[in-house]
Design a protein around this motif. Structure first.
Motif, short mmCIF file in Angstrom:
data_model
loop_
_atom_site.label_atom_id
_atom_site.label_comp_id
_atom_site.label_asym_id
_atom_site.label_seq_id
_atom_site.Cartn_x
_atom_site.Cartn_y
_atom_site.Cartn_z
N ARG A 1 79.64 23.83 -7.76
CA ARG A 1 78.52 23.60 -6.84
C ARG A 1 77.18 23.91 -7.52
O ARG A 1 76.24 23.12 -7.44
N TYR A 2 77.09 25.05 -8.20
CA TYR A 2 75.83 25.40 -8.86
C TYR A 2 75.53 24.47 -10.03
O TYR A 2 74.36 24.19 -10.33
N SER B 1 83.62 21.97 -2.64
CA SER B 1 83.52 22.90 -1.51
C SER B 1 84.64 22.67 -0.51
O SER B 1 85.26 23.63 -0.03
N LYS C 1 87.27 30.54 -5.47
CA LYS C 1 85.88 30.64 -5.02
C LYS C 1 84.93 30.58 -6.22
O LYS C 1 83.88 29.92 -6.17
N ASP D 1 82.20 27.67 -6.76
CA ASP D 1 80.79 28.04 -6.92
C ASP D 1 80.22 27.49 -8.24
O ASP D 1 79.07 27.04 -8.29
#
Length: 303
Positions: free
Chosen positions: A173-174, A46, A166, A170
């Protein structure tokens, strides 16, 4: 007798400590270590995505490719000057500047190395333009104007690159969140198995407590506190190991190990380390809830 049994402090060691508790503590410590690594990876991803996007937002890059025929150097210079003048005259462009040869070589160095640039091969010219904050630039119109004045000019407003960044952030992160859910489920399963095994091993003690008038909730409180404390300490050790890993990753350059180009540093900032404290807290709460539910279900099923 019921009142005397339930008057015992629920945190007293009513049931003897199992000799096989060490393997469970080890499993919880390993789970916490992996969970902290996943959480730290999501923080790194992030932060890197935010840094990359902030560096590319409000920026426009124009690349002038050398022509394939004619006087290459003269044609390259003429198109570069034309593109630079057009950018400087475009409303909404704060300033535009031509990158030097040294800056261009530094950009391509991660791909071809320090000695990879061969003399005599003309590299494209790069123009870095900054957009005035809040201003709107018609990128399509600017691209058309550039093609008229400099046919070999390529405009990039970095929107596609930022979208890919991005998407990558993502995905990391997911994925980390999915790993955390799997680890939470595995921790709950391990604690549930250990709780049921402990109750089976001390079935006579549990039966005696029940005959003395102990309620299922009282027996659950006596067991759940043990697992809560054990999971808290084991998870704290695993999280500490992950924190040391991230801190050590930031000091690899001291030992002559260079960072991998284009990848963000794996170290966490000191302000991000406290986020790892969520791992032992959540692990101990999962162990507490799992132990309580397991004890209640077993005791109520028996009695």
């Amino acid at each position: 007798m019921r009142e005397s049994a339930n008057a015992i402090l629920p945190r007293d060691p009513i049931l003897p400590k199992d000799g096989g508790a060490a393997p469970l503590d080890f499993v919880i410590a390993v789970m916490a270590f992996l969970a902290a690594l996943a959480l730290g990876a999501s923080l790194v991803a992030s932060r890197a995505a935010e840094g990359w996007q902030s560096g590319l937002s409000d920026r426009i890059t124009v690349q002038v490719v050398p022509p394939e025929s004619g006087d290459i150097q003269a044609g390259l210079k003429a198109e570069t000057d034309a593109a630079l003048r057009l950018l400087q005259a475009t409303p909404g462009i704060a300033h535009a500047r031509l990158l030097s040869d040294a800056e261009i070589n530094a950009l391509v160095e991660p791909w071809i190395g320090k000695d990879g640039v061969v003399a005599g091969i003309p590299l494209p010219r790069l123009i870095d333009a900054a957009v005035t904050p809040g201003a709107q630039v018609d990128v399509a119109k600017l691209d058309t104007a550039l093609k008229d004045g400099a046919p070999h000019a390529l405009l990039d407003d970095h929107r596609r690159w930022m979208a890919r960044l991005k998407g990558l952030a993502d995905a990391v992160r997911y994925s980390a969140y999915g790993i955390l859910l799997l680890i939470a489920g595995a921790t709950a399963a391990a604690v549930s198995f250990a709780t049921r095994a402990g109750l089976d091993a001390h079935h006579e003690m549990v039966a005696l407590l029940h005959q003395m008038g102990a309620l299922p909730g009282f027996i659950a409180r006596a067991v759940e506190w043990h697992y809560f404390v054990s999971a808290l300490f084991a998870a704290a050790l695993g999280t500490l190991g992950a924190a040391l890993f991230f801190l050590a990753a930031g000091g690899l350059e001291i030992f002559g190990l260079e960072a991998v180009p284009f990848l963000p540093p794996l170290s966490l900032r000191w302000t991000e380390i406290p986020w790892l404290l969520a791992v032992p807290v959540m692990t101990s709460l999962i162990a507490w809830a799992t132990a309580r539910l397991s004890v209640l279900s077993v005791v109520k099923a028996i009695y």
